[in-house]
Scaffold this motif. Structure first.
Motif, short mmCIF file in Angstrom:
data_model
loop_
_atom_site.label_atom_id
_atom_site.label_comp_id
_atom_site.label_asym_id
_atom_site.label_seq_id
_atom_site.Cartn_x
_atom_site.Cartn_y
_atom_site.Cartn_z
N ALA A 16 1.17 8.35 -10.17
CA ALA A 16 0.38 8.27 -8.93
C ALA A 16 0.98 9.18 -7.86
O ALA A 16 0.23 9.88 -7.16
N GLY A 17 2.30 9.17 -7.75
CA GLY A 17 2.96 10.03 -6.76
C GLY A 17 2.63 11.49 -6.98
O GLY A 17 2.34 12.23 -6.03
N LYS A 18 2.64 11.90 -8.24
CA LYS A 18 2.35 13.30 -8.58
C LYS A 18 0.91 13.65 -8.19
O LYS A 18 0.64 14.68 -7.59
N VAL A 19 -0.02 12.76 -8.54
CA VAL A 19 -1.44 13.03 -8.26
C VAL A 19 -1.72 12.98 -6.75
O VAL A 19 -2.44 13.83 -6.22
N VAL A 58 4.08 3.33 -3.95
CA VAL A 58 4.64 4.69 -4.09
C VAL A 58 5.49 5.02 -2.87
O VAL A 58 6.61 5.53 -2.99
N VAL A 59 4.98 4.72 -1.69
CA VAL A 59 5.71 5.00 -0.45
C VAL A 59 6.98 4.15 -0.39
O VAL A 59 8.07 4.66 -0.06
N SER A 60 6.87 2.87 -0.75
CA SER A 60 8.05 1.99 -0.74
C SER A 60 9.12 2.49 -1.70
O SER A 60 10.31 2.48 -1.40
N ARG A 61 8.67 2.95 -2.88
CA ARG A 61 9.60 3.49 -3.87
C ARG A 61 10.30 4.74 -3.32
O ARG A 61 11.51 4.91 -3.47
N ALA A 62 9.52 5.61 -2.67
CA ALA A 62 10.07 6.84 -2.10
C ALA A 62 11.12 6.52 -1.03
O ALA A 62 12.21 7.09 -1.01
N LEU A 63 10.80 5.57 -0.16
CA LEU A 63 11.75 5.18 0.90
C LEU A 63 13.00 4.58 0.27
O LEU A 63 14.12 4.83 0.73
N GLY A 64 12.80 3.80 -0.79
CA GLY A 64 13.94 3.20 -1.50
C GLY A 64 14.86 4.27 -2.07
O GLY A 64 16.09 4.14 -2.01
N GLN A 65 14.26 5.36 -2.58
CA GLN A 65 15.08 6.45 -3.13
C GLN A 65 15.90 7.14 -2.05
O GLN A 65 17.04 7.52 -2.28
N VAL A 66 15.31 7.30 -0.89
CA VAL A 66 16.04 7.92 0.23
C VAL A 66 17.22 7.03 0.61
O VAL A 66 18.36 7.50 0.75
N MET A 67 16.96 5.73 0.76
CA MET A 67 18.03 4.81 1.15
C MET A 67 19.12 4.73 0.08
O MET A 67 20.30 4.65 0.37
N ILE A 108 4.32 12.63 -0.30
CA ILE A 108 3.85 11.26 -0.09
C ILE A 108 4.33 10.75 1.27
O ILE A 108 3.55 10.23 2.06
N LEU A 109 5.63 10.91 1.53
CA LEU A 109 6.18 10.38 2.77
C LEU A 109 5.59 11.06 4.00
O LEU A 109 5.31 10.42 4.99
N PHE A 110 5.40 12.39 3.91
CA PHE A 110 4.98 13.11 5.11
C PHE A 110 3.49 13.11 5.32
O PHE A 110 3.01 12.97 6.43
N ARG A 126 7.72 1.11 10.42
CA ARG A 126 8.96 0.46 9.99
C ARG A 126 9.92 1.47 9.37
O ARG A 126 11.12 1.43 9.61
N ALA A 127 9.37 2.37 8.58
CA ALA A 127 10.20 3.38 7.91
C ALA A 127 10.87 4.29 8.94
O ALA A 127 12.06 4.58 8.85
N MET A 128 10.10 4.74 9.94
CA MET A 128 10.65 5.61 10.97
C MET A 128 11.73 4.91 11.78
O MET A 128 12.76 5.48 12.10
N GLU A 129 11.47 3.64 12.10
CA GLU A 129 12.46 2.88 12.89
C GLU A 129 13.74 2.66 12.10
O GLU A 129 14.84 2.75 12.64
N ALA A 130 13.60 2.35 10.80
CA ALA A 130 14.79 2.13 9.96
C ALA A 130 15.60 3.42 9.86
O ALA A 130 16.84 3.40 9.99
N ALA A 131 14.91 4.55 9.67
CA ALA A 131 15.60 5.84 9.59
C ALA A 131 16.28 6.18 10.91
O ALA A 131 17.41 6.68 10.94
N ALA A 132 15.59 5.91 12.02
CA ALA A 132 16.15 6.21 13.34
C ALA A 132 17.38 5.35 13.62
O ALA A 132 18.38 5.83 14.17
N ALA A 133 17.31 4.07 13.23
CA ALA A 133 18.44 3.16 13.45
C ALA A 133 19.66 3.61 12.65
O ALA A 133 20.80 3.58 13.13
#
Length: 200
Positions: A16-19, A58-67, A108-110, A126-133
């Motif tokens: 799904a992420g690829k498509v 997909v977005v949650s997985r992507a954020l998880g990979q960054v973290m 996906i993220l952007f 939430r993702a932006m705030e977590a990254a900013a914190a």
């Protein structure tokens, strides 16, 4: 959910992420993801309610990979300026590696997180705030130890630094030779942090 089920779910999210990355969220149908995966529609509905559910996952997985990539980088760990600068560079390289390895993750993220956000309004925020914190904690450490100017709001600086990183990552998606951007990109973020924000 057994191990096989988890593996199948991951396979769906990867496809799904690829498509989504290639076609965009709106233009993608379940049939497109099914074609990429080489599976029938029924497979999806065993694991996900609908396209939005897949996209959110997909977005949650992507954020998880960054973290996960940054999990061993403790914001307060650096005790001297050399360690601090080295940590900034290390994080830069880890993020670069992630973008280079999974460009779909960045698209996906952007591009899609904001679209998906209409279905779940808190997701991108939430993702932006977590990254900013997270970044603000690094900035705080630099300010507390006297490496960075203390007269700037660490949270705002965190958002600004993340903005530089995001812009660099988006640029990478369109680069012919992504690797050639590694050093200029990391060096620019580092220079802006320490020479643009550095305490004199």
């Amino acid at each position: 959910m057994g191990h096989d089920a988890g593996g199948k779910r991951d396979a769906i999210l990867l496809a799904a992420g690829k498509v989504f990355a290639e076609r965009g969220y709106h233009a993608t149908g379940i049939s497109d993801i099914a074609r990429e995966l080489g599976a029938g529609h029924g497979t999806f509905y065993r694991y996900f309610k609908n396209k939005e559910d897949i996209a959110r996952s997909v977005v949650s997985r992507a954020l998880g990979q960054v973290m996960e990539a940054l999990a061993d980088e403790e914001p307060g760990a650096s005790e001297d300026l050399a360690q601090y600068r080295e940590q900034v560079r290390r994080i830069g390289h880890k993020l670069f590696d992630l973008v280079a390895a999974e460009p779909a993750l960045c698209r996906i993220l952007f591009y899609d997180a904001v679209t998906i956000d209409r279905a779940e309004p808190e997701l991108a925020g939430r993702a932006m705030e977590a990254a900013a914190a997270y970044t603000a904690a690094f900035i705080h450490n630099g300010q507390d130890r006297g490496f960075l100017r203390r007269d700037l709001d660490a949270h705002v600086v965190g958002l600004a630094v993340n903005g530089m990183i995001l812009t660099g990552a988006v640029r990478l998606l369109h680069a012919q030779d992504a690797e050639s951007m590694r050093e200029p990109w990391i060096r620019t973020v580092e220079t802006l942090m320490f020479d643009g924000l550095g305490s004199s």
